[in-house]
Design a protein around this motif. Structure first.
Motif, PDB file in Angstrom:
ATOM      1  N   UNK A 277      49.876  11.988 132.069  1.00 46.26           N
ATOM      2  CA  UNK A 277      49.444  13.315 131.630  1.00 46.26           C
ATOM      3  C   UNK A 277      50.554  14.355 131.500  1.00 46.26           C
ATOM      4  N   UNK A 278      51.733  14.104 132.049  1.00 47.64           N
ATOM      5  CA  UNK A 278      52.756  15.158 132.103  1.00 47.64           C
ATOM      6  C   UNK A 278      53.211  15.580 130.708  1.00 47.64           C
ATOM      7  N   UNK A 279      53.528  16.855 130.524  1.00 43.85           N
ATOM      8  CA  UNK A 279      54.095  17.321 129.250  1.00 43.85           C
ATOM      9  C   UNK A 279      55.500  16.743 129.061  1.00 43.85           C
ATOM     10  N   UNK A 280      55.907  16.633 127.850  1.00 38.67           N
ATOM     11  CA  UNK A 280      57.211  16.023 127.540  1.00 38.67           C
ATOM     12  C   UNK A 280      58.238  17.137 127.356  1.00 38.67           C
ATOM     13  N   UNK A 281      58.805  17.550 128.487  1.00 40.25           N
ATOM     14  CA  UNK A 281      59.729  18.688 128.473  1.00 40.25           C
ATOM     15  C   UNK A 281      61.185  18.294 128.684  1.00 40.25           C
ATOM     16  N   UNK A 282      61.450  17.222 129.385  1.00 43.04           N
ATOM     17  CA  UNK A 282      62.821  16.761 129.636  1.00 43.04           C
ATOM     18  C   UNK A 282      63.008  15.386 128.995  1.00 43.04           C
ATOM     19  N   UNK A 283      64.257  14.875 129.059  1.00 46.12           N
ATOM     20  CA  UNK A 283      64.508  13.559 128.471  1.00 46.12           C
ATOM     21  C   UNK A 283      63.694  12.488 129.185  1.00 46.12           C
ATOM     22  N   UNK A 284      63.630  12.563 130.515  1.00 47.09           N
ATOM     23  CA  UNK A 284      62.882  11.548 131.255  1.00 47.09           C
ATOM     24  C   UNK A 284      61.392  11.637 130.964  1.00 47.09           C
ATOM     25  N   UNK A 285      60.840  12.847 131.018  1.00 45.89           N
ATOM     26  CA  UNK A 285      59.402  12.982 130.759  1.00 45.89           C
ATOM     27  C   UNK A 285      59.061  12.650 129.312  1.00 45.89           C
ATOM     28  N   UNK A 286      59.993  12.889 128.403  1.00 52.67           N
ATOM     29  CA  UNK A 286      59.745  12.592 126.989  1.00 52.67           C
ATOM     30  C   UNK A 286      59.753  11.095 126.707  1.00 52.67           C
ATOM     31  N   UNK A 287      60.501  10.351 127.506  1.00 48.82           N
ATOM     32  CA  UNK A 287      60.663   8.909 127.251  1.00 48.82           C
ATOM     33  C   UNK A 287      60.268   8.075 128.462  1.00 48.82           C
TER      34      UNK A 287
ATOM     35  N   UNK B  61      53.443   6.627 117.672  1.00 48.81           N
ATOM     36  CA  UNK B  61      52.704   7.062 118.843  1.00 48.81           C
ATOM     37  C   UNK B  61      53.700   7.223 119.977  1.00 48.81           C
ATOM     38  N   UNK B  62      53.895   8.448 120.443  1.00 49.93           N
ATOM     39  CA  UNK B  62      54.896   8.687 121.480  1.00 49.93           C
ATOM     40  C   UNK B  62      54.507   8.009 122.791  1.00 49.93           C
ATOM     41  N   UNK B  63      53.216   7.703 122.974  1.00 54.19           N
ATOM     42  CA  UNK B  63      52.797   7.037 124.210  1.00 54.19           C
ATOM     43  C   UNK B  63      53.189   5.564 124.242  1.00 54.19           C
TER      44      UNK B  63
END
Length: 336
Positions: free
Chosen positions: A132-142, A72-74
């Protein structure tokens, strides 16, 4: 996102106990300052220790992605995991040590948690981004793994503070909130301290009671007025309070039982399984993770019957106990 589970308590308690045990090193250097390495050497050791954990975290990432293991990425993010969180603790805490000489660790933990929590509450866009943000960058992804690090850092510091009054053989000056080797008694007589110093020079039982009561009351206040629930996903302030209160409460219970039933004993015989796990804590934690993955990949656990579930869990626990005892009996202690 909100709420609690046994796993949430497990990872928090693992960090808390690591902090508690690490306070032995601080007390050792207080007693023998000539043995304390300089900042450069401590930084190198911390990077070495953190680098080992980071390698384990990257290996876990590699196998999870390549084996298409359910995740689960969350929980921590796309690339992050708990081992990566652990890997950043040693380097960060080395640079907090000089500050902790002047500011108590529990106060540093409070500052970190309150500032982080204020951002979560006051900046609604930041909380929306986290959820809610999409996972587009390293920070937003993790983002979960990165922001929750602040909460885990606070828990580790509170664990260190706990070690100052739990691990000593006798009360030392101001040990309720700082590392100290100045004993409260001299040749069987109580030393004369001010009222404030006497209040903060405590036995393990009294120290645990004071801090448990503090976190219990703090928890009641925060849980009553705070707009959000406990979140292990973000390791928010309620999570830090919840994990700390739980660990302090159970240590208080254990300490009370020890005083009532073990006061006359001069020596204790620790159960072999507990001693074996303690001697190889991190490697057994890693092995338990890998074993869980193997079980999950070898059978459809969600469809297992009660009998299959019990047999599998017993076999899993017996396997880990057997490995830990084997390592202990052969004097194999793996430090990562």
């Amino acid at each position: 996102t909100w709420g609690t589970s046994l796993m949430d308590l497990g990872v928090g308690s693992f960090v808390f106990s690591n902090g508690l045990v690490s306070s032995r090193v601080t007390l050792k250097y207080k007693l023998h300052p000539e043995l304390k390495p300089n900042l450069l050497k401590r930084s190198f050791d911390a990077l070495k220790s953190g680098g080992t954990l980071l390698l384990i975290g990257l290996l876990r990432l590699y196998f999870v992605k390549n084996l298409e293991y359910q995740e689960h990425v969350t929980e921590y993010g796309v690339h992050w995991n708990f081992f990566i969180t652990l890997s950043f603790l040693p380097p960060v805490l080395v640079f907090l040590d000089p500050i902790a000489e002047y500011i108590p660790r529990f106060f540093i933990a409070a500052i970190i948690s309150v500032i982080y929590e204020s951002i979560l509450i006051l900046n609604e866009n930041f909380l929306k981004f986290l959820i809610l943000a999409p996972r587009t960058s390293f920070f937003s992804s993790n983002r979960e793994g990165i922001v929750s690090f602040f909460g885990y850092c606070s828990i580790f510091l509170i664990g260190q503070n706990t070690g100052y009054y739990v691990l000593g053989s006798m009360p030392t000056k101001n040990n309720l909130f700082k590392a100290s080797i100045e004993t409260a008694s001299l040749h069987g007589r109580k030393r004369k301290f001010s009222s404030l110093v006497r209040l903060t020079t405590v036995s393990p039982l009294m120290g645990l009671f004071i801090w448990f009561f503090t976190f219990f009351v703090l928890g009641q206040v925060v849980f009553s007025f705070y707009p959000y629930d406990v979140s292990r996903r973000f390791a928010n302030l309620p999570y830090v309070i919840w994990v700390s209160a739980y660990n302090l409460g159970f240590l208080l219970l254990y300490c009370s039982i020890d005083i009532v039933f073990g006061a006359e004993k001069k020596e204790y015989k620790t159960p072999l399984a507990l001693e074996a796990f303690n001697r190889n804590g991190l490697i057994m934690f890693l092995l338990a993770n890998v074993s869980t993955g193997l079980v999950n990949m070898s059978m459809t656990t969600i469809d297992a019957s009660e009998r299959q579930s019990i047999v599998t869990l017993l076999a899993y626990a017996a396997f880990l106990a057997a490995i830990s005892i084997f390592l202990y009996n052969n004097r194999i202690f793996i430090k990562l």
